[in-house]
Structures are given as structure tokens and as C-alpha cells.
Write a protein that holds these residues in place. Structure first.
Motif, PDB file in Angstrom:
ATOM      1  N   ILE A 165      39.088  41.599  41.313  1.00  0.00           N
ATOM      2  CA  ILE A 165      37.849  40.875  41.505  1.00  0.00           C
ATOM      3  C   ILE A 165      37.295  41.117  42.926  1.00  0.00           C
ATOM      4  O   ILE A 165      36.046  41.326  43.025  1.00  0.00           O
ATOM      5  CB  ILE A 165      37.880  39.203  41.135  1.00  0.00           C
ATOM      6  CG1 ILE A 165      38.478  38.940  39.630  1.00  0.00           C
ATOM      7  CG2 ILE A 165      36.697  38.607  41.412  1.00  0.00           C
ATOM      8  CD1 ILE A 165      38.497  37.447  39.267  1.00  0.00           C
ATOM      9  N   VAL A 209      33.341  35.531  34.497  1.00  0.00           N
ATOM     10  CA  VAL A 209      34.040  36.358  35.406  1.00  0.00           C
ATOM     11  C   VAL A 209      34.776  37.300  34.680  1.00  0.00           C
ATOM     12  O   VAL A 209      35.135  38.587  35.276  1.00  0.00           O
ATOM     13  CB  VAL A 209      34.899  35.545  36.374  1.00  0.00           C
ATOM     14  CG1 VAL A 209      36.046  36.195  37.112  1.00  0.00           C
ATOM     15  CG2 VAL A 209      33.941  34.677  37.387  1.00  0.00           C
ATOM     16  N   SER A 212      34.595  41.813  33.068  1.00  0.00           N
ATOM     17  CA  SER A 212      34.697  42.759  34.216  1.00  0.00           C
ATOM     18  C   SER A 212      33.797  44.060  33.737  1.00  0.00           C
ATOM     19  O   SER A 212      33.286  44.844  34.666  1.00  0.00           O
ATOM     20  CB  SER A 212      36.060  43.303  34.671  1.00  0.00           C
ATOM     21  OG  SER A 212      36.799  43.678  33.393  1.00  0.00           O
TER      22      SER A 212
END
Length: 246
Positions: A165, A209, A212
Motif C-alpha cells: 500500500i 483499499v 489495488s
């Protein structure tokens, strides 16, 4: 009146603010989101005051009429159009949740903080440095070096967040830094990149989140081309010797 803020002084204060925010995040990791956002906003305002003071009475671009050719300009506007649609949809998604206020406050704090350091202290510092060295392509190199510096020290956050991340966010910071660097230089103002960063940041909060792949597609299909157009434009400006820091 000559500005007494040297290149090293600007970069030094940018690093001070970033490291201060990093250690704050480390020692107050378990505090509430409202508390951390509020303190970040206070630090961001201090950083903004310092950045505005450092850039007082300075201009980094004359009134050049340098523009893209018609086809390049159309592609540039089209990319911004697609990005705007995507961001608007995500802002709508965020606004329909109970986190609309805190998400806006978080985006505001991060936008002011990152632009004050990245496009304020770091960018102006590198422009002053390369101009002092009588270097070629001052604007282009200053934009690249300032974004790489900010993204590089941002990797310290790997302590708190998963590496994949943080790596993705660092790449995003590089691309957005180049894009917003053009607005900073072209308008001779920090307020324009702050507003654009706020809109982009708030819209991005609508993303999940874990998606990706979607985030990488956004970077590859929209942010990367916009960053390349921005570098092309900066190179054209440098070739016309329009950098005039004093």
C-alpha cells in the motif's frame, strides 16, 4: 526586497515538518481519528505559513504564452475530463456515508500539509538551488527532485502500513507531485495545487483499499499520462528560459 530564504533553508524546514508529523503519528498512533486529523491540520497551517513566507515576493515563471499544440491539448483535457468524472463519482460515494465530515477534514489537512512541503518548500528550494548552479532545465529537474524527495521520505510510513500500500501511495505521490508542480509554477501560487489536491484526495477516499488493481489502473491510465504531459510542458518552458527566481 531580496528574499533571504535560501534553498537549503527551505528544504530543511520541509524536512522538519515532515519528520515532526511522522513522529507525531508514531507516538499517537492509538488516538482517535478526529484528534490525529485536528493536529495534522494545525501542523499543516504552520507549514503553509512558513511556505508562504519563504516564497514571498518571488515568481518562478514569466508571462510566457507557451502552450500545447492543439492535439496534445485535446488529449490533456480529455484525460482531466475522465479523471474528473471518476473523482466526482467517488466524492458522491463518500458524501453518502457517515464519514463525510471527517473525510473532508482529513483531505483538507493532508492537502495543505503535502502541498506546503512538496510544492512549497521543496519545489521552491530545488528551483533556487538549480538556478544558483546555473543548471539547464531548472523547472523540470526541480519538480522531479522535489517529488522524489517527498515520496522517498514518505516511505517511512511503511512502519504503520502494509508495504504494498505504501509503495502504491509513493508512486501516486510522484505522479501527482509532477502534475501539481506545473500548476504551482504556472500560477505562481500554492492555493491552486492545494485546491486540486483536496479534490483529488477527497475523491480518492471513495475507493476501497483492497481494490489495488483498480488503483493501479487509475495510476497507469490517468495519472501517468498526465504526469508525462506535465513533464513535456515543463521541458518546453525550460527551453524558453522562463524560470526567473529572484
Amino acid at each position: 526586497m531580496e528574499n533571504e530564504w535560501t534553498a537549503s533553508r527551505r528544504i530543511y524546514w520541509g524536512l522538519v515538518f515532515f519528520v515532526g508529523d511522522f513522529f507525531f503519528s508514531m507516538f499517537f498512533y492509538d488516538e482517535t481519528l478526529y484528534f490525529k486529523t485536528g493536529v495534522t491540520l494545525i501542523m499543516a497551517l504552520f507549514a503553509l505559513i512558513v511556505a508562504l513566507k519563504a516564497d514571498r515576493n518571488e515568481r518562478y515563471l514569466d508571462n510566457s504564452g507557451e502552450k500545447f499544440n492543439k492535439r496534445v491539448f485535446i488529449c490533456y483535457i480529455a484525460l482531466w475530463g475522465f479523471l474528473s468524472i471518476f473523482i466526482i463519482l467517488n466524492i458522491i460515494a463518500v458524501s453518502q456515508t457517515k464519514y463525510v465530515f471527517i473525510s473532508a477534514l482529513m483531505s483538507l489537512a493532508s492537502s495543505i500539509f503535502e502541498e506546503s512541503i512538496g510544492r512549497g518548500l521543496f519545489l521552491s528550494g530545488f528551483i533556487k538551488f538549480f538556478d544558483y548552479r546555473d543548471s539547464a532545465y531548472v523547472l523540470t529537474k526541480a519538480t522531479i527532485f522535489s517529488t522524489l524527495l517527498y515520496s522517498g521520505i514518505y516511505l517511512l510510513n511503511i512502519i504503520f502500513v502494509a508495504p504494498q500500500i505504501i509503495f502504491q501511495q509513493a508512486i501516486c505521490l510522484i505522479l501527482i507531485g509532477i502534475i501539481l508542480g506545473v500548476f504551482r509554477i504556472r500560477t505562481n501560487s500554492l492555493w491552486v495545487p492545494i485546491v486540486i489536491h483536496f479534490i483529488l484526495s477527497w475523491g480518492s477516499l471513495g475507493l476501497i483499499v483492497d481494490q489495488s488493481l483498480l488503483n493501479w489502473l487509475l495510476l497507469a491510465l490517468l495519472y501517468l499520462p498526465l504526469a508525462l504531459f506535465s513533464l513535456f510542458y515543463l521541458r518546453r518552458l525550460d527551453q524558453r528560459n522562463t524560470a526567473v527566481p529572484r
